[in-house]
Design a protein around this motif. Sequence first.
Motif, PDB file in Angstrom:
ATOM      1  N   VAL A 139      19.002 -50.708 -15.735  1.00  0.00           N
ATOM      2  CA  VAL A 139      19.870 -50.088 -16.207  1.00  0.00           C
ATOM      3  C   VAL A 139      21.006 -49.601 -14.675  1.00  0.00           C
ATOM      4  N   GLN A 140      22.347 -50.962 -14.738  1.00  0.00           N
ATOM      5  CA  GLN A 140      23.101 -51.488 -14.145  1.00  0.00           C
ATOM      6  C   GLN A 140      24.479 -50.875 -14.734  1.00  0.00           C
ATOM      7  N   LEU A 141      25.073 -50.423 -13.987  1.00  0.00           N
ATOM      8  CA  LEU A 141      26.913 -50.564 -14.184  1.00  0.00           C
ATOM      9  C   LEU A 141      27.418 -51.081 -13.352  1.00  0.00           C
ATOM     10  N   GLN A 142      29.184 -51.281 -13.678  1.00  0.00           N
ATOM     11  CA  GLN A 142      29.869 -52.157 -13.240  1.00  0.00           C
ATOM     12  C   GLN A 142      31.103 -51.782 -13.496  1.00  0.00           C
ATOM     13  N   ALA A 143      31.496 -51.328 -12.290  1.00  0.00           N
ATOM     14  CA  ALA A 143      33.321 -50.769 -12.616  1.00  0.00           C
ATOM     15  C   ALA A 143      33.909 -51.513 -11.957  1.00  0.00           C
ATOM     16  N   SER A 144      35.369 -51.940 -12.640  1.00  0.00           N
ATOM     17  CA  SER A 144      36.387 -52.903 -12.224  1.00  0.00           C
ATOM     18  C   SER A 144      37.317 -52.149 -13.200  1.00  0.00           C
ATOM     19  N   GLY A 145      38.569 -52.847 -12.410  1.00  0.00           N
ATOM     20  CA  GLY A 145      40.092 -52.911 -13.028  1.00  0.00           C
ATOM     21  C   GLY A 145      41.358 -51.836 -12.147  1.00  0.00           C
ATOM     22  N   GLY A 146      40.025 -51.572 -11.207  1.00  0.00           N
ATOM     23  CA  GLY A 146      41.015 -50.998  -9.944  1.00  0.00           C
ATOM     24  C   GLY A 146      42.587 -51.633  -9.546  1.00  0.00           C
ATOM     25  N   GLY A 147      43.079 -50.874  -8.875  1.00  0.00           N
ATOM     26  CA  GLY A 147      44.274 -51.678  -8.014  1.00  0.00           C
ATOM     27  C   GLY A 147      45.030 -50.861  -7.316  1.00  0.00           C
ATOM     28  N   LEU A 148      46.558 -51.549  -7.449  1.00  0.00           N
ATOM     29  CA  LEU A 148      47.696 -50.241  -6.920  1.00  0.00           C
ATOM     30  C   LEU A 148      48.640 -50.754  -7.747  1.00  0.00           C
ATOM     31  N   VAL A 149      48.992 -49.180  -8.451  1.00  0.00           N
ATOM     32  CA  VAL A 149      50.211 -49.284  -9.095  1.00  0.00           C
ATOM     33  C   VAL A 149      51.185 -47.608  -8.998  1.00  0.00           C
ATOM     34  N   GLN A 150      52.224 -47.928  -8.630  1.00  0.00           N
ATOM     35  CA  GLN A 150      53.501 -46.842  -8.660  1.00  0.00           C
ATOM     36  C   GLN A 150      53.285 -45.667  -9.487  1.00  0.00           C
ATOM     37  N   ALA A 151      53.168 -44.771  -9.451  1.00  0.00           N
ATOM     38  CA  ALA A 151      54.122 -43.781  -9.657  1.00  0.00           C
ATOM     39  C   ALA A 151      54.046 -44.338 -11.388  1.00  0.00           C
ATOM     40  N   GLY A 152      53.698 -43.276 -12.387  1.00  0.00           N
ATOM     41  CA  GLY A 152      54.224 -43.239 -13.424  1.00  0.00           C
ATOM     42  C   GLY A 152      53.407 -44.014 -14.494  1.00  0.00           C
ATOM     43  N   GLY A 153      52.204 -45.745 -13.834  1.00  0.00           N
ATOM     44  CA  GLY A 153      52.295 -46.844 -14.270  1.00  0.00           C
ATOM     45  C   GLY A 153      50.504 -46.605 -15.154  1.00  0.00           C
TER      46      GLY A 153
END
Length: 122
Positions: free
Chosen positions: A1-15
Amino acid sequence: VQLQASGGGLVQAGGSLRLSCETSGLSLYSYTIGWFRQAPGKEREGVACISRGGSAYTVDSVKGRFTISGDNSKNTVSLEMDSLETEDTACYYCAASTLLYAGVLASRYRYWGQGTQVTVSS
């Protein structure tokens, strides 16, 4: 079993950001998938989960802002995060549990993916 998380980043508050957890070696029909986060100097906390029956749960601190969903055809679970706050800054992890009612208790999750960093600036 493997899991891979992605999609993080830098965003401004409210985004907004959308995290994805791609899984392999399991079926979403058989596992509960949870999202957890850990900020520097703080304990890991549960954020949301979706059971193998499709029932979704989010903790009160993100309710109404975060939405968890699963795509059984792609074996992927997403976490849509809207109205982000600086307090949401953390490393986010996805995990898998064989328990139907795992909730967001980390000890009930056996398989973990690597984290994806979310940073919300003011």
